[in-house]
Scaffold this active site. Structure first.
Site, PDB file in Angstrom:
ATOM      1  CG  ASN A 112      -1.727   1.223   1.400  1.00  0.00           C
ATOM      2  OD1 ASN A 112      -1.786   2.053   0.483  1.00  0.00           O
ATOM      3  ND2 ASN A 112      -2.375   1.378   2.550  1.00  0.00           N
TER       4      ASN A 112
ATOM      5  CE  LYS B 236      -0.064   3.109   4.758  1.00  0.00           C
ATOM      6  NZ  LYS B 236       0.003   3.152   6.201  1.00  0.00           N
TER       7      LYS B 236
ATOM      8  CG  HIS C 255      -5.779   1.739   5.253  1.00  0.00           C
ATOM      9  ND1 HIS C 255      -5.281   2.723   6.079  1.00  0.00           N
ATOM     10  CD2 HIS C 255      -4.777   0.840   5.076  1.00  0.00           C
ATOM     11  CE1 HIS C 255      -4.020   2.423   6.374  1.00  0.00           C
ATOM     12  NE2 HIS C 255      -3.701   1.290   5.778  1.00  0.00           N
TER      13      HIS C 255
ATOM     14  CD  GLU D 105      -2.788   5.359   6.763  1.00  0.00           C
ATOM     15  OE1 GLU D 105      -2.770   5.417   5.521  1.00  0.00           O
ATOM     16  OE2 GLU D 105      -1.901   4.781   7.435  1.00  0.00           O
TER      17      GLU D 105
ATOM     18  CD  GLU E 202      -3.244  -2.507   7.326  1.00  0.00           C
ATOM     19  OE1 GLU E 202      -2.146  -2.740   6.819  1.00  0.00           O
ATOM     20  OE2 GLU E 202      -3.885  -1.467   7.096  1.00  0.00           O
TER      21      GLU E 202
ATOM     22  N   GLY F 296       2.842   2.211  10.761  1.00  0.00           N
ATOM     23  CA  GLY F 296       3.797   3.305  10.596  1.00  0.00           C
ATOM     24  C   GLY F 296       4.543   3.662  11.864  1.00  0.00           C
TER      25      GLY F 296
ATOM     26  CB  SER G  15       5.505  -1.933  11.811  1.00  0.00           C
ATOM     27  OG  SER G  15       5.135  -0.595  12.066  1.00  0.00           O
TER      28      SER G  15
HETATM   29  P1  13P Z   1       3.236   0.288   7.652  1.00  0.00           P
HETATM   30  O1  13P Z   1       3.762  -0.989   7.052  1.00  0.00           O
HETATM   31  O2  13P Z   1       3.979   1.500   7.209  1.00  0.00           O
HETATM   32  O3  13P Z   1       3.105   0.175   9.140  1.00  0.00           O
HETATM   33  O4  13P Z   1       1.746   0.488   7.084  1.00  0.00           O
HETATM   34  C1  13P Z   1       0.844  -0.555   7.181  1.00  0.00           C
HETATM   35  C2  13P Z   1      -0.371  -0.205   6.418  1.00  0.00           C
HETATM   36  O5  13P Z   1      -1.116   0.680   6.784  1.00  0.00           O
HETATM   37  C3  13P Z   1      -0.618  -0.928   5.163  1.00  0.00           C
HETATM   38  O6  13P Z   1      -1.891  -0.680   4.690  1.00  0.00           O
END
Ligand code: 13P
Length: 253
Positions: free
Chosen positions: A9, A11, A96, A98, A168, A174, A214
């Site tokens: 992803n 982003k 997601h 976010e 997640e 992150g 992560s």
């Molecule tokens: P990270 O791997 O940066 O923690 O992000 C995970 C994520 O949100 C994948 O959709």
């Protein structure tokens, strides 16, 4: 046996030129290898087309990071399921954290998005996960169960068979903090039980449940070794071919 999926992803990173370069480096790293997992890239909307041009005809699939809940119309700035499908996307992320936490998307809205994705033949990758305070209050299981039931309840057997789930934990996204393999495996097993309670045993055994939060080259093998963890949804480590490829190599089941 379920296959593993490793997805990147991206982003809001990688413009269309950078995205094409990254996709081509990933493709080079997979050439001639029997990777034994499915690979999906989720570039931002403006990068999708360039990435599809690069990976066309290969084993790599492409998906959208988001979609709107209506078919078409006066929704300035939004992207429809049909547009993604037409471009050559096979997958789309729905729910997601976010989108849930920064953009305030709730289960009613996510439910519509998931259904419209299915209607247009996309495979939704539905994300669930608890906040840190919910985990600390001992409510992680309850929160995830509700997120699943609120959106998936009412789907038919053929519809749920086209859905993939990603767990997640929000506190692991992150942050460099990862759920331990056993914590993640426990949640994956709970998710499988919830799916079983709604759709029965056969569908729950076939359901692909990926872990995200992560995931890095250094921890991927341990997470993916858990029988209930069927792949990884990777953010930061998917932005460089080298680290993403290592996760793919680690995923052979
Ligand atoms: P990270 O791997 O940066 O923690 O992000 C995970 C994520 O949100 C994948 O959709």
């Amino acid at each position: 046996m379920r296959k593993n999926i490793v997805a990147g992803n991206w982003k809001m990173n990688k413009n269309h030129m950078e995205g094409a370069r990254l996709a081509s480096e990933i493709l080079d790293g997979l050439r001639g290898r029997d990777i034994g997992c499915e690979v999906i890239l989720f570039p931002t909307f403006t990068t999708i087309s360039s990435v599809i041009d690069v990976v066309k005809g290969s084993a790599i699939s492409v998906g959208g990071q988001n979609l709107y809940s209506e078919r078409d119309g006066a929704f300035t700035g939004e992207i429809s399921a049909e547009m993604l499908k037409n471009l050559g996307c096979q997958y789309v992320l729905v729910g997601h954290s976010e989108r849930r936490n920064i953009f305030g998307e709730d289960s009613v809205f996510l439910s519509k998005k998931l259904r419209i994705a299915l209607e247009y033949g996309l495979f939704p990758l539905f994300c669930v996960g608890e906040l840190l305070e919910q985990r600390e209050a001992g409510k992680a299981g309850e929160v995830v169960e509700k997120q699943l039931k609120d959106v998936l309840n009412g789907l038919g057997g053929d519809e749920i068979s086209r859905v993939t789930i990603a767990y997640e934990p929000v506190w692991a996204i992150g942050t460099g903090k990862t759920a331990t393999a056993s914590d993640a495996a426990n949640m994956h097993s709970l998710i499988r039980d919830v799916i079983k309670s709604i759709f029965g045993s056969e569908i729950s055994q076939r359901m692909i449940i990926m872990y995200g939060g992560s995931v890095k080259a250094g921890n991927a093998a341990q997470l993916l070794n858990e029988p209930d963890i069927d792949g990884a949804l990777v953010g930061g480590a998917a932005l460089k071919a080298d680290s993403f490829l290592k996760i793919i190599y680690a995923s052979a089941k």
